[in-house]
Design an enzyme around this catalytic site. Structure first.
Site, PDB file in Angstrom:
ATOM      1  N   ASP A  10       2.440  46.186   7.664  1.00 46.11           N
ATOM      2  CA  ASP A  10       3.221  45.076   7.106  1.00 46.11           C
ATOM      3  C   ASP A  10       2.569  43.775   7.583  1.00 46.11           C
ATOM      4  O   ASP A  10       1.759  43.778   8.511  1.00 46.11           O
ATOM      5  CB  ASP A  10       4.683  45.153   7.590  1.00 46.11           C
ATOM      6  N   SER A  11       2.987  42.679   6.953  1.00 44.51           N
ATOM      7  CA  SER A  11       2.441  41.388   7.385  1.00 44.51           C
ATOM      8  C   SER A  11       3.064  40.939   8.708  1.00 44.51           C
ATOM      9  O   SER A  11       2.494  40.124   9.420  1.00 44.51           O
ATOM     10  CB  SER A  11       2.701  40.336   6.311  1.00 44.51           C
ATOM     11  N   TYR A  41       2.282  36.889   3.466  1.00 43.22           N
ATOM     12  CA  TYR A  41       1.484  37.520   2.406  1.00 43.22           C
ATOM     13  C   TYR A  41       1.930  37.014   1.036  1.00 43.22           C
ATOM     14  O   TYR A  41       1.135  36.937   0.110  1.00 43.22           O
ATOM     15  CB  TYR A  41       1.676  39.041   2.451  1.00 43.22           C
ATOM     16  N   CYS A  72       4.745  47.122   3.379  1.00 44.10           N
ATOM     17  CA  CYS A  72       4.743  45.805   2.735  1.00 44.10           C
ATOM     18  C   CYS A  72       4.730  45.925   1.200  1.00 44.10           C
ATOM     19  O   CYS A  72       3.777  46.438   0.621  1.00 44.10           O
ATOM     20  CB  CYS A  72       3.513  45.047   3.201  1.00 44.10           C
ATOM     21  N   THR A  74       4.571  43.478  -0.944  1.00 47.90           N
ATOM     22  CA  THR A  74       3.605  42.541  -1.537  1.00 47.90           C
ATOM     23  C   THR A  74       2.236  43.214  -1.613  1.00 47.90           C
ATOM     24  O   THR A  74       1.515  43.090  -2.605  1.00 47.90           O
ATOM     25  CB  THR A  74       3.528  41.255  -0.686  1.00 47.90           C
ATOM     26  N   GLU A 152      11.225  35.239  10.082  1.00 44.62           N
ATOM     27  CA  GLU A 152      10.253  35.304  11.184  1.00 44.62           C
ATOM     28  C   GLU A 152      10.557  34.260  12.263  1.00 44.62           C
ATOM     29  O   GLU A 152      10.223  34.453  13.425  1.00 44.62           O
ATOM     30  CB  GLU A 152       8.825  35.103  10.644  1.00 44.62           C
ATOM     31  N   CYS A 184      11.266  43.304  -0.444  1.00 48.12           N
ATOM     32  CA  CYS A 184      10.374  42.858   0.641  1.00 48.12           C
ATOM     33  C   CYS A 184      10.984  43.413   1.917  1.00 48.12           C
ATOM     34  O   CYS A 184      12.199  43.309   2.117  1.00 48.12           O
ATOM     35  CB  CYS A 184      10.327  41.328   0.687  1.00 48.12           C
ATOM     36  N   HIS A 186      11.066  42.470   4.900  1.00 44.92           N
ATOM     37  CA  HIS A 186      11.773  41.501   5.761  1.00 44.92           C
ATOM     38  C   HIS A 186      13.254  41.356   5.391  1.00 44.92           C
ATOM     39  O   HIS A 186      14.094  41.118   6.248  1.00 44.92           O
ATOM     40  CB  HIS A 186      11.110  40.122   5.653  1.00 44.92           C
TER      41      HIS A 186
HETATM   42  N1  DGL Z   1       7.195  41.946   4.241  1.00 45.73           N
HETATM   43  C1  DGL Z   1       6.271  41.830   3.193  1.00 45.73           C
HETATM   44  C2  DGL Z   1       6.778  42.514   1.919  1.00 45.73           C
HETATM   45  O1  DGL Z   1       7.405  43.543   2.017  1.00 45.73           O
HETATM   46  C3  DGL Z   1       5.667  40.473   2.914  1.00 45.73           C
HETATM   47  C4  DGL Z   1       6.220  39.283   3.603  1.00 45.73           C
HETATM   48  C5  DGL Z   1       5.230  38.136   3.608  1.00 45.73           C
HETATM   49  O2  DGL Z   1       4.386  38.143   4.497  1.00 45.73           O
HETATM   50  O3  DGL Z   1       5.331  37.277   2.724  1.00 45.73           O
HETATM   51  O4  DGL Z   1       6.524  42.084   0.822  1.00 45.73           O
END
Ligand code: DGL
Length: 255
Positions: A10-11, A41, A72, A74, A152, A184, A186
């Site tokens: 993941d990012s 990301y 992730c 993305t 974050e 996402c 997050h």
């Molecule tokens: N958590 C990531 C996702 O599932 C990307 C979050 C990011 O870094 O923008 O898409």
């Protein structure tokens, strides 16, 4: 015989919601790559995301890992086909498609909202796949560029988060969607708040889908997680310790 470790990618902290599920269901050790130097990301181009996908995959391969959970969304939305082609011997487990199939099964009025990063929405993956499964479905896509930085940032206030969520929920509510995909990793950390703000929406989130797919193994041995972090290791360690307090051994390294 020792089992092969599983890689998770993941990012940032988002993938911890998936790791949490996997720690309860798998007997293996894990390597979690957090590409925090490139976060968010969602604001990166497909070219940069593909480049990062190669860097991370090669990092896993150097560790002897050939099973990679692409937590992730993305990354899944923009790079998965390229990576699958480039590394045919690697098993990439995607967490995005399970949420799409679940949403299709859950919706009663065929109107589905999608919260995702700007890059994921731009890829059109949700619309394409949802329409492939159910051609008559209405999809209301909402890019949520402010959410990942808010999640974050440990100093984000409740008010800031609620106001931002309210703005993003408005078009979904206006369109009378009955289901919302949290597209996402997050966003899993905002599930309870979203439920409070829009109680009639059925939320679909990758961690729930992972929990349904991987059965729990309560008697599993103590596992070890190695975190590989591209950005500030101490900051990531602090955040993930707060999010993921569980009985496992872990270490943090830079890459
Ligand atoms: N958590 C990531 C996702 O599932 C990307 C979050 C990011 O870094 O923008 O898409």
């Amino acid at each position: 015989m020792q089992q092969e470790k599983i890689g998770i990618f993941d990012s940032g902290i988002g993938g911890l919601s998936i790791l949490k599920v996997l720690l309860q269901s798998c007997y293996t050790d894990f390597v979690y790559v957090a590409d925090t130097a490139y976060l968010p990301y969602g604001e990166k181009s497909p070219e940069v995301l593909i480049e990062r996908g190669h860097v991370v995959t090669q990092l896993f391969l150097q560790q002897g890992i050939t099973t990679i959970v692409v937590a992730c969304h993305t990354s899944s939305a923009t790079t998965l086909p390229t990576l699958q082609k480039a590394y045919p011997h690697v098993t990439f487990i995607d967490m995005l498609f399970p949420t799409i199939t679940a949403a299709c099964n859950i919706t009663k009025n065929n109107s589905i909202g999608v919260f995702a990063t700007a890059a994921t929405i731009k890829s059109g993956v949700h619309k394409t796949l949802l329409h492939r499964l159910k051609p008559d479905i209405t999809v209301i896509e909402q890019a949520c560029p402010l959410l990942v930085p808010l999640i974050e940032n440990e100093h984000s206030t409740e008010q800031e988060i609620n106001r931002t969520l309210q703005d993003y929920l408005t078009p979904i509510m206006r369109a009378k969607a009955d289901t919302l995909i949290l597209g996402c990793t997050h966003y899993a950390f905002l599930k309870e708040r979203i439920k409070e703000l829009a109680p009639y929406l059925q939320l679909v989130c990758a961690d729930q889908e992972a929990a349904l797919r991987f059965t729990s193994a309560p008697e599993a041995n103590k596992k070890r997680v190695t975190f590989l972090v591209s950005g500030d290791k101490a900051i990531f360690k602090h955040k993930s310790e707060k999010k993921l307090l569980q009985d496992f051994d872990y270490s943090f390294e830079s890459f």
